[in-house]
Structures are given as C-alpha cells and as structure tokens.
Design a protein around this motif. Sequence first.
Motif: not given
Length: 216
Positions: A94-106, A189-194, A208-216
């Motif tokens: 249903m969301i795809k039928s709305l033709s959004p510019k971007v969809v994010t998933l958390v 379609r999947q797009y990478p973060l800039s 926030y904390s030095e113990h956190y990291n980002l996995v792309e």
Amino acid sequence: GAPHVRITGIDDPINKYARGDGLEAVGRRLAAISAKFNIPVEFHGVPEFAPDITRDMLNVRPGEALAVNFPLQLHHTPDESVDVNNPRDELLRMIKSLSPKVVTLVEQESNTNTIPFFHRFVETLEYYLAMFESIDVTLPRNSKERINVEQHCLARDIVNIIACEGKERVERHELFGKWKSRLTMAGFRQYPLSTYVNSVIKSLLRCYSEHYNLVE
C-alpha cells in the motif's frame, strides 16, 4: 524560504496508556520545533493500528514529496505466519502505491518471529542483555527515565516474546535479510546512506558513547 513540512504520525490507540503519552506529545514537540526554527510544520495524528491504515487516512496531496518512516512498527504488524492475508506485506504494498520518494525502516536486528521456542528464548536473552548493557552505559539505575523504559517497554516486550503465541505475540522481530526481501517484493529498491549522513550518525554516536559503531 523555509519549506512547509506536513507530518502524519501513526500510533496504535493502546500504546499511549503504556507510555503515559502518545501522539499529543509528538504534536507538542513538533510545535515547539516549528516555533524555534521558524519552519511551518503541520501535524496530523492518526491513532490506528498499522494494518487498519488506508490511503484516505494519510491525506497524501498531489505534488508533495512523500517520505515514509517505519520506526519500530512493522514488527507489530502480523505476517503470513499469523494471518493468511499477510497484513505486513500488504501494508508495504500500500505504501509503495503512494509512490514515496524515500522509505526508511528502523527495526531490531533480532530473529524472534517464526523460529522454535528455545532458539527464540536464546535470541531474546542475547538481544535484551545487550540492550540493558547499553542503557547501563548512559543512565544510572535509579533514573526514573530508565526505570520507566525498563518496566513499561523492555519488560513488556520480553514477556510478549517469551510467554505469548499466535495473535497474542505481537513482538515479531526479523533480521535485516528478511526485511530486505519483503521490501524488494513490495517493489522497493535499496539505496546506501550518503557519506554526509554516515558522518552525522558517527558524530552522534560518539557523543552518546565511545563503545558504539556504525555498520554500513
């Protein structure tokens, strides 16, 4: 000039009683941000369960750039293992039928949907152990905010995952690969973060904390 931002917030009508507040709190915060930065913000709250959302409720207007964000919501929507109609994938279509510019998933990177009970128990133990340890880094144990989160959010989630089955079990997390498959089948379609977005995320994590990291 400043852009005009219109936000539709969706939250099920039960959640606000567990948290002590709901869409009204979001509306108040957005109004404060709107006044502080002089950006016109229009907020529309929809207290509905995600599977019951229709196009008409969203009031999408022609010519607007539409962005859709699913923050820790889709795992509450039943899938094919619970409902033959598969509301989870139906909502994505249903969301795809709305033709959004971007969809994010958390979503939680956890596998508690259809695996057998023992493996679900172990997965829950490991995931929420990491969650409690991460809270321990930043909030003292007598913090009212921490106690509220632990009692009314995390504890409730754990009980639901472990003690409930069928339609009563609404905490049904899936791994990234499964979400990617669902979104792809819905036509996304999947797009990478800039690199800019990644740098902002990394700087926020360092604050926030030095113990956190980002996995792309």
